[in-house]
Motif scaffolding. Structure first.
Motif, PDB file in Angstrom:
ATOM      1  N   TRP A 196       0.833  -1.208   0.000  1.00 26.92           N
ATOM      2  CA  TRP A 196       0.000   0.000   0.000  1.00 26.92           C
ATOM      3  C   TRP A 196       0.864   1.253   0.000  1.00 26.92           C
ATOM      4  N   GLU A 197       1.901   1.264   0.828  1.00 27.45           N
ATOM      5  CA  GLU A 197       2.788   2.428   0.877  1.00 27.45           C
ATOM      6  C   GLU A 197       3.436   2.678  -0.479  1.00 27.45           C
ATOM      7  N   ASN A 235       7.067  -2.033 -12.178  1.00 30.48           N
ATOM      8  CA  ASN A 235       7.274  -3.439 -12.503  1.00 30.48           C
ATOM      9  C   ASN A 235       6.859  -4.276 -11.300  1.00 30.48           C
ATOM     10  N   TYR A 236       5.936  -5.208 -11.517  1.00 26.44           N
ATOM     11  CA  TYR A 236       5.395  -5.973 -10.393  1.00 26.44           C
ATOM     12  C   TYR A 236       6.475  -6.776  -9.677  1.00 26.44           C
ATOM     13  N   LYS A 237       7.401  -7.336 -10.416  1.00 19.59           N
ATOM     14  CA  LYS A 237       8.460  -8.132  -9.804  1.00 19.59           C
ATOM     15  C   LYS A 237       9.342  -7.273  -8.910  1.00 19.59           C
ATOM     16  N   GLN A 238       9.590  -6.029  -9.332  1.00 23.82           N
ATOM     17  CA  GLN A 238      10.380  -5.139  -8.498  1.00 23.82           C
ATOM     18  C   GLN A 238       9.612  -4.717  -7.246  1.00 23.82           C
ATOM     19  N   VAL A 239       8.309  -4.529  -7.414  1.00 22.89           N
ATOM     20  CA  VAL A 239       7.461  -4.244  -6.249  1.00 22.89           C
ATOM     21  C   VAL A 239       7.518  -5.417  -5.273  1.00 22.89           C
ATOM     22  N   GLN A 240       7.376  -6.643  -5.799  1.00 23.06           N
ATOM     23  CA  GLN A 240       7.468  -7.834  -4.964  1.00 23.06           C
ATOM     24  C   GLN A 240       8.795  -7.885  -4.219  1.00 23.06           C
ATOM     25  N   LYS A 241       9.861  -7.578  -4.927  1.00 20.02           N
ATOM     26  CA  LYS A 241      11.195  -7.629  -4.323  1.00 20.02           C
ATOM     27  C   LYS A 241      11.291  -6.673  -3.138  1.00 20.02           C
ATOM     28  N   THR A 242      10.752  -5.478  -3.293  1.00 12.16           N
ATOM     29  CA  THR A 242      10.784  -4.503  -2.206  1.00 12.16           C
ATOM     30  C   THR A 242       9.952  -4.977  -1.023  1.00 12.16           C
ATOM     31  N   ILE A 243       8.793  -5.563  -1.306  1.00  8.00           N
ATOM     32  CA  ILE A 243       7.925  -6.071  -0.237  1.00  8.00           C
ATOM     33  C   ILE A 243       8.618  -7.191   0.527  1.00  8.00           C
ATOM     34  N   PHE A 264      -7.111  -3.871  -0.944  1.00  9.54           N
ATOM     35  CA  PHE A 264      -6.488  -4.354  -2.179  1.00  9.54           C
ATOM     36  C   PHE A 264      -7.044  -3.629  -3.400  1.00  9.54           C
ATOM     37  N   ALA A 265      -8.318  -3.232  -3.352  1.00 16.31           N
ATOM     38  CA  ALA A 265      -8.873  -2.430  -4.447  1.00 16.31           C
ATOM     39  C   ALA A 265      -8.129  -1.100  -4.543  1.00 16.31           C
ATOM     40  N   THR A 266      -7.811  -0.507  -3.388  1.00 14.55           N
ATOM     41  CA  THR A 266      -7.046   0.739  -3.356  1.00 14.55           C
ATOM     42  C   THR A 266      -5.652   0.527  -3.921  1.00 14.55           C
ATOM     43  N   ILE A 267      -4.981  -0.528  -3.474  1.00 13.14           N
ATOM     44  CA  ILE A 267      -3.606  -0.792  -3.898  1.00 13.14           C
ATOM     45  C   ILE A 267      -3.502  -0.941  -5.410  1.00 13.14           C
ATOM     46  N   PHE A 268      -4.319  -1.824  -5.976  1.00 10.82           N
ATOM     47  CA  PHE A 268      -4.189  -2.090  -7.409  1.00 10.82           C
ATOM     48  C   PHE A 268      -4.676  -0.920  -8.257  1.00 10.82           C
ATOM     49  N   TYR A 284      -4.439  -4.144  35.373  1.00 10.04           N
ATOM     50  CA  TYR A 284      -5.733  -3.762  34.809  1.00 10.04           C
ATOM     51  C   TYR A 284      -6.293  -4.935  34.012  1.00 10.04           C
ATOM     52  N   PRO A 285      -7.606  -5.016  33.881  1.00 12.27           N
ATOM     53  CA  PRO A 285      -8.206  -6.112  33.112  1.00 12.27           C
ATOM     54  C   PRO A 285      -8.108  -5.853  31.612  1.00 12.27           C
ATOM     55  N   LEU A 286      -8.241  -6.915  30.834  1.00 17.23           N
ATOM     56  CA  LEU A 286      -8.280  -6.758  29.387  1.00 17.23           C
ATOM     57  C   LEU A 286      -9.542  -6.005  28.983  1.00 17.23           C
ATOM     58  N   ASP A 287      -9.396  -5.068  28.079  1.00 12.87           N
ATOM     59  CA  ASP A 287     -10.526  -4.276  27.614  1.00 12.87           C
ATOM     60  C   ASP A 287     -10.475  -4.208  26.088  1.00 12.87           C
ATOM     61  N   TYR A 288     -11.480  -4.789  25.444  1.00 10.22           N
ATOM     62  CA  TYR A 288     -11.515  -4.828  23.980  1.00 10.22           C
ATOM     63  C   TYR A 288     -12.390  -3.716  23.395  1.00 10.22           C
ATOM     64  N   SER A 289     -12.918  -2.865  24.255  1.00  9.30           N
ATOM     65  CA  SER A 289     -13.904  -1.885  23.787  1.00  9.30           C
ATOM     66  C   SER A 289     -13.276  -0.689  23.092  1.00  9.30           C
ATOM     67  N   ASN A 290     -11.979  -0.564  23.152  1.00  9.07           N
ATOM     68  CA  ASN A 290     -11.349   0.655  22.658  1.00  9.07           C
ATOM     69  C   ASN A 290     -10.179   0.336  21.733  1.00  9.07           C
ATOM     70  N   MET A 291     -10.387  -0.597  20.814  1.00 10.42           N
ATOM     71  CA  MET A 291      -9.332  -0.997  19.891  1.00 10.42           C
ATOM     72  C   MET A 291      -9.367  -0.135  18.626  1.00 10.42           C
ATOM     73  N   SER A 292      -8.276   0.531  18.356  1.00 11.04           N
ATOM     74  CA  SER A 292      -8.203   1.360  17.154  1.00 11.04           C
ATOM     75  C   SER A 292      -8.045   0.487  15.919  1.00 11.04           C
ATOM     76  N   THR A 293      -8.661   0.919  14.835  1.00 13.33           N
ATOM     77  CA  THR A 293      -8.580   0.214  13.560  1.00 13.33           C
ATOM     78  C   THR A 293      -8.077   1.166  12.485  1.00 13.33           C
ATOM     79  N   LEU A 294      -7.120   0.681  11.695  1.00 11.40           N
ATOM     80  CA  LEU A 294      -6.624   1.465  10.571  1.00 11.40           C
ATOM     81  C   LEU A 294      -7.066   0.807   9.276  1.00 11.40           C
ATOM     82  N   MET A 295      -7.535   1.604   8.342  1.00 14.30           N
ATOM     83  CA  MET A 295      -7.980   1.117   7.043  1.00 14.30           C
ATOM     84  C   MET A 295      -7.164   1.823   5.963  1.00 14.30           C
ATOM     85  N   PHE A 296      -6.397   1.034   5.226  1.00 10.30           N
ATOM     86  CA  PHE A 296      -5.437   1.602   4.280  1.00 10.30           C
ATOM     87  C   PHE A 296      -6.092   1.788   2.915  1.00 10.30           C
ATOM     88  N   PHE A 297      -6.871   2.852   2.849  1.00 11.16           N
ATOM     89  CA  PHE A 297      -7.550   3.220   1.620  1.00 11.16           C
ATOM     90  C   PHE A 297      -6.856   4.457   1.040  1.00 11.16           C
TER      91      PHE A 297
END
Length: 495
Positions: free
Chosen positions: A55-56, A79-87, A195-199, A351-364
């Motif tokens: 994505w970057e 070039n897709y192969k060069q992109v793959q190589k960097t990844i 992936f729609a954003t990436i391509f 402190y107890p586990l708390d799942y109510s405040n989990m940040s989400t990132l969407m790479f669009f």
């Protein structure tokens, strides 16, 4: 045959398993880390790191190829192969860092714990023994405690055979030999839209996105879903709303994809690659759960308690963390659970586990970040709220960056306390903006607690400052002058 003994045995080296192993070292424990495939799991290979690297790179290419900034790059190609190589270089860099740390702590010493990495497939023989199979070789290890952190894999569509050549899932992306001329992505959740954003960013592929509902990212509020959908379309993505996949026919030179729409008509598309992106399922097959009396839930996950134990903690020595736990399938959740289990076993929990405040990132395009409740969740739980929205086009730093497509949206309780309930941010640095609000939600902060914060100029975070001022009608730019850019509304459940 002698059996090696460890304080802690971990199945899986992804974010949950690796973080647990490293936290156990802090408590001077001996750890056996078992990995069947790639060190780091999906967090490194075919998942978070590789997809975000792609994505970057795609974002950089999109910016370089833009002709709206006063310059025009000549001779620009990809070039897709060069992109793959960097990844791959990025993934290898992280794996080598992990290996370096494992090697650093591979020898027993009095000052810290030690870790042994074993490659192979782990399977429970009993509640204190795991058998590791690697090729034709097998060995057994003894553990006082265990963590199951085997992660997840892409969910498949019935009757659609993944061949990782023309019909692929996220694990087949790196196997492509070149950018496909035409692609359909089946699934309009976060993975599909990323992936729609990436391509589409690379502008080498005609991208189709299958959306079974009326809007992408359907669990988010309509304004965010519409924002993401509009930007995907502006980026060249063809979104097929209210469409269901009937079949995919393999032809010698293409795939024929038959879509059935909600209004009754059908459409046939020709594509070169179909990417299945409809979520993930837990990896719990053939690890010997039946030998230790552990059953999965109706959804196929492990049922864990408040300290991630698979049974009553006092009588249980087997814990679970990460994607298999049934909680949000996020890198941060797995890492948090893995560390928490070790602290439960060997430390003092603060402190107890708390799942109510989990940040989400969407790479669009642009990136989107979310934390806390949205309007849909507030209404579902009948929580009265006020919500302010402030456009990036009024934020000086965004104007200077020529990246004004985005907004900040903050929700507070409308009960006299003005508690911060949630935030959505779209645009540059959204992932950074979300952190301050996430902290305030965790600390049960209010408007009063954060309204006096002074943000540096020019910065994107000034948009957060102004959005908060909107609630008290103190913003520098006023909703009356910019009704499409600044909004304030409220909602209360009917009595």
């Amino acid at each position: 045959m002698s059996i090696e003994k460890y304080d802690l045995v971990i199945l899986g080296s992804g974010p949950a398993g690796f973080s647990a192993a490293m936290r156990a070292i802090d408590f001077n424990k001996s750890v056996c880390l078992i990995e069947a495939k790639h060190l780091g799991g999906t967090g490194i290979i075919n998942g978070a790191l590789t997809s975000k690297t792609m994505w970057e790179l795609s974002r950089d290419f999109s910016i370089a190829s833009s002709v709206k900034r006063g310059y025009r790059a000549s001779g620009l190609n990809v070039n897709y192969k060069q992109v793959q190589k960097t990844i791959i270089q990025a993934a290898k860099q992280k794996q080598l860092q992990m290996l370096s740390q494992i090697e650093t702590y591979s020898q027993p010493n009095k000052e810290s714990g030690n870790i042994t990495l074993k490659n192979g497939w782990g399977k429970f023989i009993d509640s204190h023994t795991v058998e590791i199979t690697s090729g034709s070789k097998t060995e057994q290890v003894h553990g006082e405690n265990f963590i199951i952190a085997t992660g997840s894999r892409p969910r498949q569509i019935p009757e659609v055979v993944i061949d990782q050549e023309r019909i692929i899932d996220s694990e087949g992306i790196m196997g492509l030999k070149e950018f496909p001329e035409r692609m359909i992505i089946l699934g309009s959740g976060i993975i599909g839209c990323e992936f729609a954003t990436i391509f589409s960013n690379y502008n080498q592929t005609e991208v189709h996105l299958l959306d079974r509902q009326h809007k992408v990212i359907p669990y988010e509020d309509d304004d965010l879903s519409s924002f993401v959908s509009k930007n995907l379309e502006n980026n060249g993505v063809n979104i097929h709303h209210t469409a269901n996949l009937r079949t995919i026919r393999k032809r010698p030179d293409c795939l024929e994809v038959v879509l059935d729409y909600q209004d009754g008509h059908s459409k046939v598309l020709e594509v070169d690659v179909a990417l299945v992106a409809i979520g993930r399922i837990p990896n719990l097959d053939n690890i010997g759960l039946e030998n230790v009396g552990i059953k999965t839930t109706d959804r196929g996950y492990l049922d864990i308690n408040e300290v991630c134990a698979t049974d009553n903690f006092k009588s249980c020595n087997i814990f679970a963390a990460g994607d298999i736990s049934g909680h949000a399938q996020l890198y941060s959740v797995g890492e948090l659970q893995g560390r928490y289990i070790v602290e439960t076993l060997y430390g003092n929990l603060e402190y107890p586990l708390d799942y109510s405040n989990m940040s989400t990132l969407m790479f669009f395009k642009p990136e989107v970040a979310a934390v806390g409740l949205n309007e849909k969740a507030c209404r579902k739980n009948k929580i009265p709220y006020r919500v302010a929205t402030y456009s990036n086009s009024l934020v000086n730093r965004a104007v200077a960056m020529r990246a004004v497509d985005g907004f900040i949206k903050i929700i507070v309780s409308d009960d006299g306390e003005d508690r911060i309930l949630g935030m959505r941010a779209a645009g540059p640095q959204a992932s950074t903006l979300i952190t301050s609000i996430a902290y305030q939600i965790t600390q049960k902060g209010t408007l009063k607690d954060i309204r006096q914060n002074v943000h540096p100029h020019p910065s994107i975070s000034e948009g957060v400052q102004e959005c908060l001022r909107v609630f008290e009608e103190k913003s520098i730019y006023k909703p009356k002058a910019f009704p499409d850019l600044i909004k304030l509304k409220s909602w209360k459940p009917e009595v």
